[in-house]
Every structure is written in C-alpha cells, then in structure tokens.
Design an enzyme around this catalytic site. Structure first.
Site, PDB file in Angstrom:
ATOM      1  N   GLU A  57      84.776 -16.694  33.448  1.00  0.00           N
ATOM      2  CA  GLU A  57      85.937 -17.100  34.245  1.00  0.00           C
ATOM      3  C   GLU A  57      85.977 -16.362  35.589  1.00  0.00           C
ATOM      4  O   GLU A  57      87.003 -15.823  36.000  1.00  0.00           O
ATOM      5  CB  GLU A  57      87.238 -16.887  33.458  1.00  0.00           C
ATOM      6  CG  GLU A  57      87.288 -17.677  32.159  1.00  0.00           C
ATOM      7  CD  GLU A  57      88.593 -17.502  31.393  1.00  0.00           C
ATOM      8  OE1 GLU A  57      89.572 -16.983  31.970  1.00  0.00           O
ATOM      9  OE2 GLU A  57      88.642 -17.880  30.206  1.00  0.00           O
ATOM     10  N   GLU A 148      84.935 -19.002  23.537  1.00  0.00           N
ATOM     11  CA  GLU A 148      86.161 -18.349  23.066  1.00  0.00           C
ATOM     12  C   GLU A 148      87.089 -19.412  22.501  1.00  0.00           C
ATOM     13  O   GLU A 148      87.325 -20.438  23.144  1.00  0.00           O
ATOM     14  CB  GLU A 148      86.944 -17.663  24.196  1.00  0.00           C
ATOM     15  CG  GLU A 148      86.333 -16.465  24.839  1.00  0.00           C
ATOM     16  CD  GLU A 148      87.264 -15.883  25.919  1.00  0.00           C
ATOM     17  OE1 GLU A 148      88.421 -16.335  26.039  1.00  0.00           O
ATOM     18  OE2 GLU A 148      86.805 -14.990  26.647  1.00  0.00           O
TER      19      GLU A 148
END
Length: 222
Positions: A57, A148
């Site tokens: 990210e 995730e």
C-alpha cells in the site's frame, strides 16, 4: 529471520519489502532489502518463497511503484533468482489502477470490515464473490493472492461491521471455509498479533494468536 523460521517449520513465505513513504524516499532501503532477499534465496532455495512483494500500500503513483517492481524483478532475474515479484495494494486501488496488475502476480489486501456493508459472517463471500471477480476482471490471466484479510477485535463500528473477538473468530472461520471455493487464490490471514504502534484500535487489533483458537475451532471442517 522469517525464512529461517519457515524452513524450520516446513512452510513457504510470501516475502515483502516494506516501503516507508514514497518509492524515491525509500530507494536505499529497498535496494538493501533486495540484497537481503537475494541472500535468503541463496541460503533457503527457490522453493521456500511463494513470491516477493515490493511495497505494501505504498503512498505513491502506480507508475512509480511499478517502475521499481520491474527494476527489482529485472535485477533478481539477472542474478538467477526465479521468485515471482510484484507489489501489494488495496484491492480497490488495483481495480481502479490496472497498471498495478503488471508484474508476476496480483497482491491485494481485502478486508470486509472496511467495506462497512458486511458482517463478520460475510467476510469470505466478500473476498470470493466481490473482490476476486473484480481483480480477475481488472487483471485478466494474472494469479491473484489475497495478501491480507481479517477482522479487528476492538475499536469503532463501520456500518454493520462490528469489531469483537467473537466477530474476529467468525470472520476467520468464514474466510477459511470460503477458500474451498477457489483454490487457485491464496488467502493470507491477517495477522499474527496485535500491532499496538498503529493509529487506532481497529488497526491495532487484527491479531489472531492468543485470541482465537485455530485447529479444533476456527479451522473446523466447514
């Protein structure tokens, strides 16, 4: 350290290079970590590693992120490393920026909790009926890894999503059962333990061990 522990336990690793800030700001650290990975690859072998991700990210443009991913992939390939290389981003960012699909696989973080429209019992359906189809449409032909997925045990509600230990257990159970539906997609449960350095109770409380029983409980036959 992760490679050593994985070798002792007989499991594989999706290795990751953490990038703090932009790609440009982290360039020295990224390059150093590439050498760390190269040394681990030489010591533990190609079979120990599912892949290598450059950044999680990252707060930078898709173009800057992917330029560094391709740089790392090219360098490692030139020295005989065959591990697939990519990056990790939120599934929404990948869906909306298909340039992030351009490497060896798609690494996506997908948490039903942050959608706000799903309960913990819908965590698996969210991943396999919403996220995975969207990623396959945005990134045709690419292997998808959900790097995730989990549920917090503390903090504020987001819509109908409620954080609690019971809901966290329910989400992990639901995710595990949903994984039967498409075994071509690997899902990594998030995460080992609570991360108290993070900014709020939701972010801090995704830890599994010490709160949720797995074998004989959340990993029960579906």
């Amino acid at each position: 350290m992760a490679s050593s522990a994985a070798a002792a336990a007989g499991v594989q690793v999706l290795a990751g290079i953490f990038v703090s800030g932009s790609i440009a700001a982290g360039i020295t650290q990224i390059n150093n970590d590439v050498q760390t990975f190269r040394a681990a690859y030489a010591k533990y072998g190609a079979g120990r590693f599912v892949g290598l991700t450059v950044g999680n990210e990252v707060n930078d443009s898709p173009g800057n992120i992917m330029a560094k991913v391709f740089d790392v992939r090219g360098y490692l390939g030139s020295v005989g490393v065959t591990t697939p290389v990519s990056t990790v981003h939120t599934w929404v960012n990948i869906r909306d920026n298909p340039a992030l699909c351009g490497a060896d696989f798609v690494g996506a973080n997908a948490h039903a909790f942050y959608d706000g429209g799903r309960t913990s019992g819908q965590a698996g359906d969210f991943v396999f009926k919403t996220v995975v189809p969207a990623l396959k449409a945005a990134c045709p032909g690419k292997k998808v890894i959900i790097s995730e997925s989990g549920w917090p045990s503390r903090g504020g509600n987001i819509g109908v999503a409620v954080p609690s230990i019971g809901d966290e257990r329910n989400a992990i159970l639901n995710l595990n059962c949903a994984c039967r539906d498409d075994t071509s997609v690997s899902v990594y449960a998030f995460e080992y333990d609570d991360q108290l350095w993070k900014g709020n109770d939701n972010e801090r409380s995704f830890g599994i061990f010490g709160k949720i029983q797995l074998n004989g409980d959340a990993f029960n036959p579906c």
